[in-house]
Design an enzyme around this catalytic site. Structure first.
Site, PDB file in Angstrom:
ATOM      1  N   GLY A 143       5.790   9.449 -51.626  1.00 17.85           N
ATOM      2  CA  GLY A 143       5.757   9.133 -53.046  1.00 17.85           C
ATOM      3  C   GLY A 143       7.153   8.985 -53.629  1.00 17.85           C
ATOM      4  O   GLY A 143       8.132   8.737 -52.917  1.00 17.85           O
ATOM      5  N   ASP A 145      18.221  12.175 -57.615  1.00 19.34           N
ATOM      6  CA  ASP A 145      17.506  13.184 -56.837  1.00 19.34           C
ATOM      7  C   ASP A 145      18.015  13.276 -55.400  1.00 19.34           C
ATOM      8  O   ASP A 145      18.285  14.362 -54.888  1.00 19.34           O
ATOM      9  CB  ASP A 145      16.006  12.890 -56.831  1.00 19.34           C
ATOM     10  CG  ASP A 145      15.334  13.213 -58.157  1.00 19.34           C
ATOM     11  OD1 ASP A 145      15.849  14.085 -58.884  1.00 19.34           O
ATOM     12  OD2 ASP A 145      14.302  12.593 -58.469  1.00 19.34           O
ATOM     13  N   LYS A 155       8.817   8.565 -64.004  1.00 24.44           N
ATOM     14  CA  LYS A 155       9.965   7.963 -63.317  1.00 24.44           C
ATOM     15  C   LYS A 155       9.745   6.480 -63.003  1.00 24.44           C
ATOM     16  O   LYS A 155      10.693   5.694 -63.007  1.00 24.44           O
ATOM     17  CB  LYS A 155      10.294   8.744 -62.048  1.00 24.44           C
ATOM     18  CG  LYS A 155      10.812  10.146 -62.330  1.00 24.44           C
ATOM     19  CD  LYS A 155      11.197  10.873 -61.051  1.00 24.44           C
ATOM     20  CE  LYS A 155      11.654  12.299 -61.352  1.00 24.44           C
ATOM     21  NZ  LYS A 155      12.081  13.013 -60.125  1.00 24.44           N
ATOM     22  N   ALA A 214       9.239  11.191 -54.883  1.00 24.54           N
ATOM     23  CA  ALA A 214      10.247  12.174 -54.457  1.00 24.54           C
ATOM     24  C   ALA A 214      10.879  11.759 -53.134  1.00 24.54           C
ATOM     25  O   ALA A 214      12.105  11.817 -52.958  1.00 24.54           O
ATOM     26  CB  ALA A 214       9.615  13.552 -54.340  1.00 24.54           C
TER      27      ALA A 214
END
Length: 292
Positions: free
Chosen positions: A133, A106, A70, A135
């Site tokens: 992080g 996300d 990503k 996420a």
């Protein structure tokens, strides 16, 4: 009825064989009447950019990007949505002649799942986000936009949590949402919503949160799903919380990506219901096999 030319799409990652994105997008396409070819592409760890260029050159419309690429996807895009720019991570790319457009769906998928599928409004709630992080970074912008009463980022390494909070401080101030960083072992108490964005579930572990972290009846959501999320969900239920895995987030973020590629946001209820049955059955079978 299927309309229009075949649209080529893929999910790119390493590893990627476990990804359920092809099934999700096939169901979206069937419901929306689109013809798509959505595949899995496993890129070499040192060959992500070349893999992406080759796929784009084949006439593809776009792709999803999963771990560990990503950050590289972020660097590869000529244009970025605001949420991708602030997250510094891209999970959805639209191949455009004027330069690839990178997005991060996300966080939007997470918020849609919490508010739409779980029926928990975030506005006015105290929210705890675990992890600092990619996420967690992808989740912060949409979580702030939902206007919680307070948002705390807790991480095992406090310096990383503070750095992430600093990156989003201007957005939090503009939205008048108190945003702060805390150590994982002492995040505070009485949170209404907990989101686990750490990698602990990959090691079948649970973050070391003290008693009282959650308010009675709080929602505790792990971004993982299936067997990986089981220890966290068990812990959450033991705290008196409503436990939820990341399957709804997965489907909702996929719907956001589908909209970016095809201009239609598919209905997610039937897809999530079918996928839930499949994942639950697979998890039960794996547990039975492990106990045999």
């Amino acid at each position: 009825m299927v309309a229009g030319p075949l649209v080529r799409l893929a999910v790119v990652g390493h590893p990627v064989t476990h990804s359920r994105s092809p099934q999700i997008h096939a169901r979206f396409a069937a419901a929306c009447g689109h013809a798509i070819d959505y595949t899995r592409i496993e890129a070499p760890l040192d060959g992500f950019a070349a893999t992406l260029r080759a796929f784009a050159a084949s006439g593809a419309r776009g792709c999803n990007v999963t771990v560990p690429f990503k950050g590289e996807a972020f660097a590869a895009c000529a244009r970025l949505t605001e949420r991708a720019r602030r997250a510094e991570a891209v999970n959805t790319i639209v191949f455009e002649a004027g330069g690839w457009l990178g997005d991060n769906t996300d966080g939007a998928g997470l918020v849609r799942d919490i508010e739409g599928n779980a029926g928990v409004p975030l506005r006015g709630r105290r929210v705890l986000l675990l992890g600092a992080g990619g996420a967690a970074a992808g989740a912060l912008d949409p979580l702030l936009a939902a206007r919680p009463a307070a948002l705390v980022v807790a991480n095992r390494t406090p310096a990383k949590a503070h750095a992430l909070v600093e990156r989003f401080a201007a957005s939090a101030a503009r939205l008048d949402v108190p945003l702060s960083a805390r150590p994982l072992e002492s995040p505070g108490t009485g949170f209404d919503v907990l989101v686990n964005g750490t990698a602990a579930s990959l090691q079948a572990a649970v973050p070391p949160l003290p008693p009282g972290t959650l308010a009675p009846g709080a929602l505790a959501l792990d971004m993982m799903y299936g067997a990986a999320a089981a220890p966290f969900l068990q812990w959450a239920r033991g705290q008196g919380a409503i436990a939820r895995d990341g399957l709804g987030m997965l489907v909702e973020q996929a719907a956001e990506a589908y909209f970016a590629w095809l201009g239609v946001r598919p209905d997610t209820f039937a897809v999530l219901t079918a996928l839930r049955r499949e994942v639950d059955a697979a998890t039960a079978a794996a547990a039975a096999g492990a106990g045999a």
